[in-house]
Design an enzyme around this catalytic site. Structure first.
Site, PDB file in Angstrom:
ATOM      1  N   LYS A  57       0.832  -1.209   0.000  1.00 42.85           N
ATOM      2  CA  LYS A  57       0.000   0.000   0.000  1.00 42.85           C
ATOM      3  C   LYS A  57       0.864   1.256   0.000  1.00 42.85           C
ATOM      4  O   LYS A  57       1.789   1.394   0.794  1.00 42.85           O
ATOM      5  CB  LYS A  57      -0.894   0.002   1.253  1.00 42.85           C
ATOM      6  CG  LYS A  57      -1.847   1.194   1.308  1.00 42.85           C
ATOM      7  CD  LYS A  57      -2.803   1.070   2.470  1.00 42.85           C
ATOM      8  CE  LYS A  57      -2.311   1.700   3.751  1.00 42.85           C
ATOM      9  NZ  LYS A  57      -2.231   3.176   3.723  1.00 42.85           N
ATOM     10  N   ASP A  84      -3.483   4.325  -1.603  1.00 45.39           N
ATOM     11  CA  ASP A  84      -4.340   4.839  -0.520  1.00 45.39           C
ATOM     12  C   ASP A  84      -4.269   6.360  -0.528  1.00 45.39           C
ATOM     13  O   ASP A  84      -3.604   6.968   0.305  1.00 45.39           O
ATOM     14  CB  ASP A  84      -3.851   4.263   0.817  1.00 45.39           C
ATOM     15  CG  ASP A  84      -4.803   4.576   1.953  1.00 45.39           C
ATOM     16  OD1 ASP A  84      -5.944   4.999   1.680  1.00 45.39           O
ATOM     17  OD2 ASP A  84      -4.398   4.384   3.109  1.00 45.39           O
ATOM     18  N   LYS A  86      -7.074   8.393  -0.741  1.00 45.13           N
ATOM     19  CA  LYS A  86      -8.269   8.950  -0.075  1.00 45.13           C
ATOM     20  C   LYS A  86      -8.755  10.225  -0.771  1.00 45.13           C
ATOM     21  O   LYS A  86      -8.780  11.310  -0.194  1.00 45.13           O
ATOM     22  CB  LYS A  86      -7.970   9.219   1.398  1.00 45.13           C
ATOM     23  CG  LYS A  86      -7.589   7.975   2.183  1.00 45.13           C
ATOM     24  CD  LYS A  86      -7.566   8.215   3.671  1.00 45.13           C
ATOM     25  CE  LYS A  86      -7.263   6.974   4.470  1.00 45.13           C
ATOM     26  NZ  LYS A  86      -5.882   6.512   4.393  1.00 45.13           N
ATOM     27  N   ASP A  89     -12.926  15.564  -3.731  1.00 42.85           N
ATOM     28  CA  ASP A  89     -12.850  16.876  -4.374  1.00 42.85           C
ATOM     29  C   ASP A  89     -14.142  17.040  -5.160  1.00 42.85           C
ATOM     30  O   ASP A  89     -15.055  16.212  -5.039  1.00 42.85           O
ATOM     31  CB  ASP A  89     -11.598  16.921  -5.289  1.00 42.85           C
ATOM     32  CG  ASP A  89     -11.061  18.342  -5.454  1.00 42.85           C
ATOM     33  OD1 ASP A  89     -11.869  19.258  -5.671  1.00 42.85           O
ATOM     34  OD2 ASP A  89      -9.829  18.525  -5.383  1.00 42.85           O
ATOM     35  N   ILE A  90     -14.198  18.051  -6.006  1.00 38.04           N
ATOM     36  CA  ILE A  90     -15.403  18.193  -6.820  1.00 38.04           C
ATOM     37  C   ILE A  90     -15.443  17.028  -7.819  1.00 38.04           C
ATOM     38  O   ILE A  90     -14.386  16.467  -8.165  1.00 38.04           O
ATOM     39  CB  ILE A  90     -15.458  19.558  -7.556  1.00 38.04           C
ATOM     40  CG1 ILE A  90     -14.256  19.727  -8.496  1.00 38.04           C
ATOM     41  CG2 ILE A  90     -15.545  20.712  -6.547  1.00 38.04           C
ATOM     42  CD1 ILE A  90     -14.380  20.939  -9.415  1.00 38.04           C
ATOM     43  N   THR A 139     -10.080   5.140  11.154  1.00 36.37           N
ATOM     44  CA  THR A 139      -9.956   4.403  12.409  1.00 36.37           C
ATOM     45  C   THR A 139      -9.227   5.220  13.482  1.00 36.37           C
ATOM     46  O   THR A 139      -9.119   4.791  14.626  1.00 36.37           O
ATOM     47  CB  THR A 139      -9.225   3.056  12.207  1.00 36.37           C
ATOM     48  OG1 THR A 139      -8.072   3.286  11.402  1.00 36.37           O
ATOM     49  CG2 THR A 139     -10.114   2.051  11.515  1.00 36.37           C
ATOM     50  N   GLY A 229       0.791  -1.198   9.116  1.00 39.55           N
ATOM     51  CA  GLY A 229       1.914  -0.319   8.832  1.00 39.55           C
ATOM     52  C   GLY A 229       3.006  -0.465   9.867  1.00 39.55           C
ATOM     53  O   GLY A 229       3.868  -1.360   9.764  1.00 39.55           O
ATOM     54  N   ARG A 230       2.971   0.385  10.878  1.00 40.94           N
ATOM     55  CA  ARG A 230       4.069   0.460  11.843  1.00 40.94           C
ATOM     56  C   ARG A 230       4.505  -0.856  12.492  1.00 40.94           C
ATOM     57  O   ARG A 230       5.717  -1.036  12.690  1.00 40.94           O
ATOM     58  CB  ARG A 230       3.749   1.536  12.894  1.00 40.94           C
ATOM     59  CG  ARG A 230       3.893   2.940  12.310  1.00 40.94           C
ATOM     60  CD  ARG A 230       3.186   3.985  13.135  1.00 40.94           C
ATOM     61  NE  ARG A 230       1.736   3.903  12.976  1.00 40.94           N
ATOM     62  CZ  ARG A 230       0.887   4.778  13.480  1.00 40.94           C
ATOM     63  NH1 ARG A 230       1.340   5.793  14.206  1.00 40.94           N
ATOM     64  NH2 ARG A 230      -0.401   4.646  13.278  1.00 40.94           N
TER      65      ARG A 230
HETATM   66  O1  C5P Z   1       0.912   2.145  11.090  1.00 43.37           O
HETATM   67  P1  C5P Z   1      -0.503   1.693  11.013  1.00 43.37           P
HETATM   68  O2  C5P Z   1      -0.665   0.188  11.056  1.00 43.37           O
HETATM   69  O3  C5P Z   1      -1.422   2.398  11.999  1.00 43.37           O
HETATM   70  O4  C5P Z   1      -0.959   2.137   9.538  1.00 43.37           O
HETATM   71  C1  C5P Z   1      -2.264   2.085   9.101  1.00 43.37           C
HETATM   72  C2  C5P Z   1      -2.320   2.486   7.668  1.00 43.37           C
HETATM   73  O5  C5P Z   1      -3.675   2.395   7.238  1.00 43.37           O
HETATM   74  C3  C5P Z   1      -1.875   3.912   7.382  1.00 43.37           C
HETATM   75  O6  C5P Z   1      -1.196   3.882   6.133  1.00 43.37           O
HETATM   76  C4  C5P Z   1      -3.166   4.687   7.270  1.00 43.37           C
HETATM   77  O7  C5P Z   1      -3.076   5.755   6.365  1.00 43.37           O
HETATM   78  C5  C5P Z   1      -4.125   3.629   6.745  1.00 43.37           C
HETATM   79  N1  C5P Z   1      -5.542   3.828   7.061  1.00 43.37           N
HETATM   80  C6  C5P Z   1      -6.043   3.935   8.333  1.00 43.37           C
HETATM   81  N2  C5P Z   1      -7.378   4.140   8.549  1.00 43.37           N
HETATM   82  C7  C5P Z   1      -8.214   4.219   7.531  1.00 43.37           C
HETATM   83  C8  C5P Z   1      -7.710   4.097   6.236  1.00 43.37           C
HETATM   84  C9  C5P Z   1      -6.376   3.875   6.031  1.00 43.37           C
HETATM   85  O8  C5P Z   1      -5.293   3.827   9.291  1.00 43.37           O
HETATM   86  N3  C5P Z   1      -9.523   4.367   7.762  1.00 43.37           N
END
Ligand code: C5P
Length: 254
Positions: A57, A84, A86, A89-90, A139, A229-230
């Site tokens: 992603k 991703d 997101k 816009d118009i 989230t 992610g992290r």
């Molecule tokens: O590091 P972590 O596991 O929190 O990363 C979550 C990833 O999911 C980030 O890239 C974040 O932008 C994405 N994301 C999110 N919540 C959403 C949509 C996408 O955390 N509703």
């Protein structure tokens, strides 16, 4: 499909459509967020994870430093890619933006779940094969954050309403919290993908996420794919961290 790419690896040959089979290999349910500052760091991370058939992603951080080129290269190498971005816009801007992005060969693209935006995105995606995912409610937001932003509904209600709008607009799937997966599945039916971020293996720091779930619980709740992610990008051994999460996904799917 270039099976020979040493950087981007192989193992992502399988295609899928919204409504993922229950038998889907656990590793394919993992979406790794390449939330790193530069394409070079992203490529290093991809290389370390290349043997796993995960989805990669690309979000804002990487997209603005050349990440779209990384996305294109990954897609050309046969990997499943998730943009991703997101969008919101118009309508004309969204439609043309999605049309441009469809050329990168990604599998998924996120837009915010506003009816106007979603309809424009569906028009822009056309028959390109790009699956649009609507972000119901981030989230990182709880009821207090929704109130602060001027919404008169708790996040669960807001997500429910946006899922109905996404279905009506013809969107291919939703990004939602695990706690909402079961109720949103009832709204969108079995044929749309539910992607769940906010995943933390037991004992991990939540960071800025407020609605977190373990990988096994998210799968049990009905998620098709999980965004992590992290817990992987910040791990000293990202491959081991990803493998541990895949084991938890397998446990949830058993
Ligand atoms: O590091 P972590 O596991 O929190 O990363 C979550 C990833 O999911 C980030 O890239 C974040 O932008 C994405 N994301 C999110 N919540 C959403 C949509 C996408 O955390 N509703």
């Amino acid at each position: 499909m270039s099976r020979a790419s040493p950087v981007f690896g192989t193992g992502n040959e399988g295609s899928f459509t919204p409504g993922l089979p229950l038998s889907l290999e656990p590793a394919r349910r993992l979406i790794v967020a390449l939330d790193v500052p530069t394409p070079l760091e992203a490529e290093r991370l991809v290389e370390r994870l290349a043997e796993l058939p995960v989805v990669f992603k690309i979000g804002h951080q990487l997209a603005y430093t050349g990440g779209l080129t990384v996305a294109e290269r990954l897609a050309k190498a046969g990997r499943e890619v998730f943009l991703d971005l997101k969008l919101h816009d118009i309508p004309r801007t969204v439609e043309e933006g999605v049309r441009s992005l469809a050329g990168f060969g990604a599998k998924y693209l996120t837009v915010h779940a506003y009816p106007q935006t979603m309809r424009a995105a569906v028009a822009g995606a056309g028959a390109s094969g790009l699956t649009l995912l609507a972000v119901t409610v981030l989230t990182s937001m709880n009821d207090g954050d929704a109130e602060e932003a001027g919404y008169g509904h708790p996040v669960a209600e807001l997500a429910q309403r946006r899922a109905v709008d996404a279905r009506e607009a013809g969107i291919g799937g939703l990004v939602c919290a695990a706690s909402e997966a079961a109720s949103l599945r009832e709204v969108v039916g079995p044929d749309r993908v539910l992607v769940v971020p906010g995943i933390r293996p037991a004992g991990e720091a939540a960071g800025d996420q407020k609605r977190v779930t373990t990988p096994a619980d998210a799968i049990r709740a009905g998620a098709d794919r999980l965004v992590v992610g992290r817990p992987i990008t910040a791990a000293s051994d990202p491959l081991a961290a990803a493998r541990a999460i895949i084991a938890e996904i397998a446990e949830g799917a058993a």
